[in-house]
Enzyme design. Sequence first.
Site, PDB file in Angstrom:
ATOM      1  N   LYS A  42       0.752  -0.817   0.039  1.00 25.73           N
ATOM      2  CA  LYS A  42       0.192  -0.208   0.208  1.00 25.73           C
ATOM      3  C   LYS A  42       0.876   1.012   0.131  1.00 25.73           C
ATOM      4  O   LYS A  42       0.254   2.134  -0.241  1.00 25.73           O
ATOM      5  CB  LYS A  42      -1.030  -0.100   1.279  1.00 25.73           C
ATOM      6  CG  LYS A  42      -2.094  -1.002   1.591  1.00 25.73           C
ATOM      7  CD  LYS A  42      -2.735  -0.504   2.627  1.00 25.73           C
ATOM      8  CE  LYS A  42      -3.638  -2.153   2.787  1.00 25.73           C
ATOM      9  NZ  LYS A  42      -4.250  -2.441   3.871  1.00 25.73           N
ATOM     10  N   GLY A  43       2.007   0.467   0.513  1.00 27.30           N
ATOM     11  CA  GLY A  43       2.848   1.791   0.893  1.00 27.30           C
ATOM     12  C   GLY A  43       3.264   2.310  -0.670  1.00 27.30           C
ATOM     13  O   GLY A  43       3.174   4.311  -0.848  1.00 27.30           O
ATOM     14  N   ASP A  99       7.211   2.984  -2.573  1.00 29.25           N
ATOM     15  CA  ASP A  99       7.805   4.438  -2.026  1.00 29.25           C
ATOM     16  C   ASP A  99       9.490   4.060  -1.119  1.00 29.25           C
ATOM     17  O   ASP A  99       9.555   5.175  -1.128  1.00 29.25           O
ATOM     18  CB  ASP A  99       6.505   3.811  -0.540  1.00 29.25           C
ATOM     19  CG  ASP A  99       7.320   2.622   0.784  1.00 29.25           C
ATOM     20  OD1 ASP A  99       7.251   1.713  -0.810  1.00 29.25           O
ATOM     21  OD2 ASP A  99       6.009   2.450   1.468  1.00 29.25           O
ATOM     22  N   ASP A 102      14.841   0.071   0.552  1.00 29.88           N
ATOM     23  CA  ASP A 102      15.555  -0.713   1.800  1.00 29.88           C
ATOM     24  C   ASP A 102      16.968  -1.832   1.779  1.00 29.88           C
ATOM     25  O   ASP A 102      17.491  -1.298   1.793  1.00 29.88           O
ATOM     26  CB  ASP A 102      14.485  -0.345   3.210  1.00 29.88           C
ATOM     27  CG  ASP A 102      14.488  -0.681   4.004  1.00 29.88           C
ATOM     28  OD1 ASP A 102      16.234  -0.658   4.303  1.00 29.88           O
ATOM     29  OD2 ASP A 102      14.130  -0.676   5.504  1.00 29.88           O
ATOM     30  N   LYS A 130      16.927   4.645   0.579  1.00 25.62           N
ATOM     31  CA  LYS A 130      17.563   4.154   1.701  1.00 25.62           C
ATOM     32  C   LYS A 130      19.381   4.421   1.341  1.00 25.62           C
ATOM     33  O   LYS A 130      18.951   3.220   0.872  1.00 25.62           O
ATOM     34  CB  LYS A 130      17.035   3.412   2.658  1.00 25.62           C
ATOM     35  CG  LYS A 130      16.632   3.974   4.197  1.00 25.62           C
ATOM     36  CD  LYS A 130      16.069   3.072   5.003  1.00 25.62           C
ATOM     37  CE  LYS A 130      15.028   3.705   5.837  1.00 25.62           C
ATOM     38  NZ  LYS A 130      14.867   2.944   7.055  1.00 25.62           N
ATOM     39  N   PHE A 151      13.940   5.393  10.414  1.00 31.39           N
ATOM     40  CA  PHE A 151      12.009   5.353   9.949  1.00 31.39           C
ATOM     41  C   PHE A 151      11.343   6.412   9.723  1.00 31.39           C
ATOM     42  O   PHE A 151      11.470   6.929  10.545  1.00 31.39           O
ATOM     43  CB  PHE A 151      11.793   3.664  11.567  1.00 31.39           C
ATOM     44  CG  PHE A 151      10.367   3.794  11.125  1.00 31.39           C
ATOM     45  CD1 PHE A 151      10.695   2.097  10.262  1.00 31.39           C
ATOM     46  CD2 PHE A 151       8.924   4.073  11.240  1.00 31.39           C
ATOM     47  CE1 PHE A 151       9.848   1.686   9.325  1.00 31.39           C
ATOM     48  CE2 PHE A 151       8.359   3.409  11.165  1.00 31.39           C
ATOM     49  CZ  PHE A 151       8.137   1.917  10.026  1.00 31.39           C
ATOM     50  N   VAL A 152      10.990   6.133   8.836  1.00 33.73           N
ATOM     51  CA  VAL A 152      10.321   7.277   7.910  1.00 33.73           C
ATOM     52  C   VAL A 152       8.537   6.833   7.712  1.00 33.73           C
ATOM     53  O   VAL A 152       8.663   6.198   7.340  1.00 33.73           O
ATOM     54  CB  VAL A 152      10.504   8.181   6.983  1.00 33.73           C
ATOM     55  CG1 VAL A 152      11.798   8.799   7.089  1.00 33.73           C
ATOM     56  CG2 VAL A 152      10.329   7.218   5.623  1.00 33.73           C
ATOM     57  N   ASP A 158       4.002   4.401   6.305  1.00 33.95           N
ATOM     58  CA  ASP A 158       3.258   3.771   7.547  1.00 33.95           C
ATOM     59  C   ASP A 158       4.492   3.017   8.867  1.00 33.95           C
ATOM     60  O   ASP A 158       5.368   2.874   8.515  1.00 33.95           O
ATOM     61  CB  ASP A 158       2.004   2.606   6.789  1.00 33.95           C
ATOM     62  CG  ASP A 158       2.283   1.642   6.790  1.00 33.95           C
ATOM     63  OD1 ASP A 158       2.215   1.314   7.975  1.00 33.95           O
ATOM     64  OD2 ASP A 158       3.861   1.668   5.647  1.00 33.95           O
ATOM     65  N   ARG A 164      -0.088   6.976   7.103  1.00 36.29           N
ATOM     66  CA  ARG A 164       0.196   7.040   5.332  1.00 36.29           C
ATOM     67  C   ARG A 164      -0.418   8.957   5.017  1.00 36.29           C
ATOM     68  O   ARG A 164      -0.365   8.722   3.915  1.00 36.29           O
ATOM     69  CB  ARG A 164      -0.859   5.855   4.664  1.00 36.29           C
ATOM     70  CG  ARG A 164       0.289   4.866   4.477  1.00 36.29           C
ATOM     71  CD  ARG A 164      -0.640   3.683   4.218  1.00 36.29           C
ATOM     72  NE  ARG A 164      -0.860   2.135   4.562  1.00 36.29           N
ATOM     73  CZ  ARG A 164       0.520   1.272   3.980  1.00 36.29           C
ATOM     74  NH1 ARG A 164       0.878   2.142   3.243  1.00 36.29           N
ATOM     75  NH2 ARG A 164       0.960   0.644   3.890  1.00 36.29           N
TER      76      ARG A 164
END
Length: 174
Positions: A42-43, A99, A102, A130, A151-152, A158, A164
Site C-alpha cells: 500500500k505504501g 515508496d 530499503d 535509503k 524510520f520514516v 506507514d 500514510r
Amino acid sequence: MHRDVEKILITEEEIRQRLDVVAQKILLEFADDELVVVILLKGALVFAADMCRRLPVKMTVECINVASYHGDIKSSGKVKFLDAKLPEVAGKKVLVMDDILDTGLTMRAVVDSLRELGASEVKGCVLLNKKKERSVTCEADYRAFDIEDEFVIGYGLDFQGKYRNLPYVGVMKQ
C-alpha cells in the site's frame, strides 16, 4: 506537524518539485512507449498517483499487494505476495513504483517475478532510497530522494497502517 513525528525530513513542496524532475527523466526514456505501471501497495499509492499524473504517456496501471515489514520498523527479510495473480506483462515495458528502497528484497522479488513473466523491460522508480548496504543487489533506476537509514512515515509510508496520509515525509519519534 503530527505529534508522532520527530522532524519533517522532506516537505510537501520539496516532494512536488522532485517528482517533476523524476517524471522528466522517465519521459526521456519512455515518451514514445506504452508502459505498464506496477504500483506496490500500500505504501507507493500516494507517490504513484502523483507520478502517474506527471507522465503523459499511454499506460495501464496495475497494483500488487506485497509486504516485508509485517507491522515492525524493520524489514522481516521475507517478501510476501498478498495477491494470487500478477499482472500480464509479457512483451511489455514495465515501471515498478514503490515508496522506499530499503533492503532491496521487495523490489528484487517483484522485478524478478515480472521478468519471469516475460516483460521486455522492467525499471524501478522509488520515492525514497535509503543509503545503506542492501540484503540483495538492487538499485532503483529512478529515485526522488536519498535518505539516511531512519524510520520514516508519511506520504504513503506507514507504521502499523497509520500515518500514510501525512503530506510530507517525517522521521517517526522513537
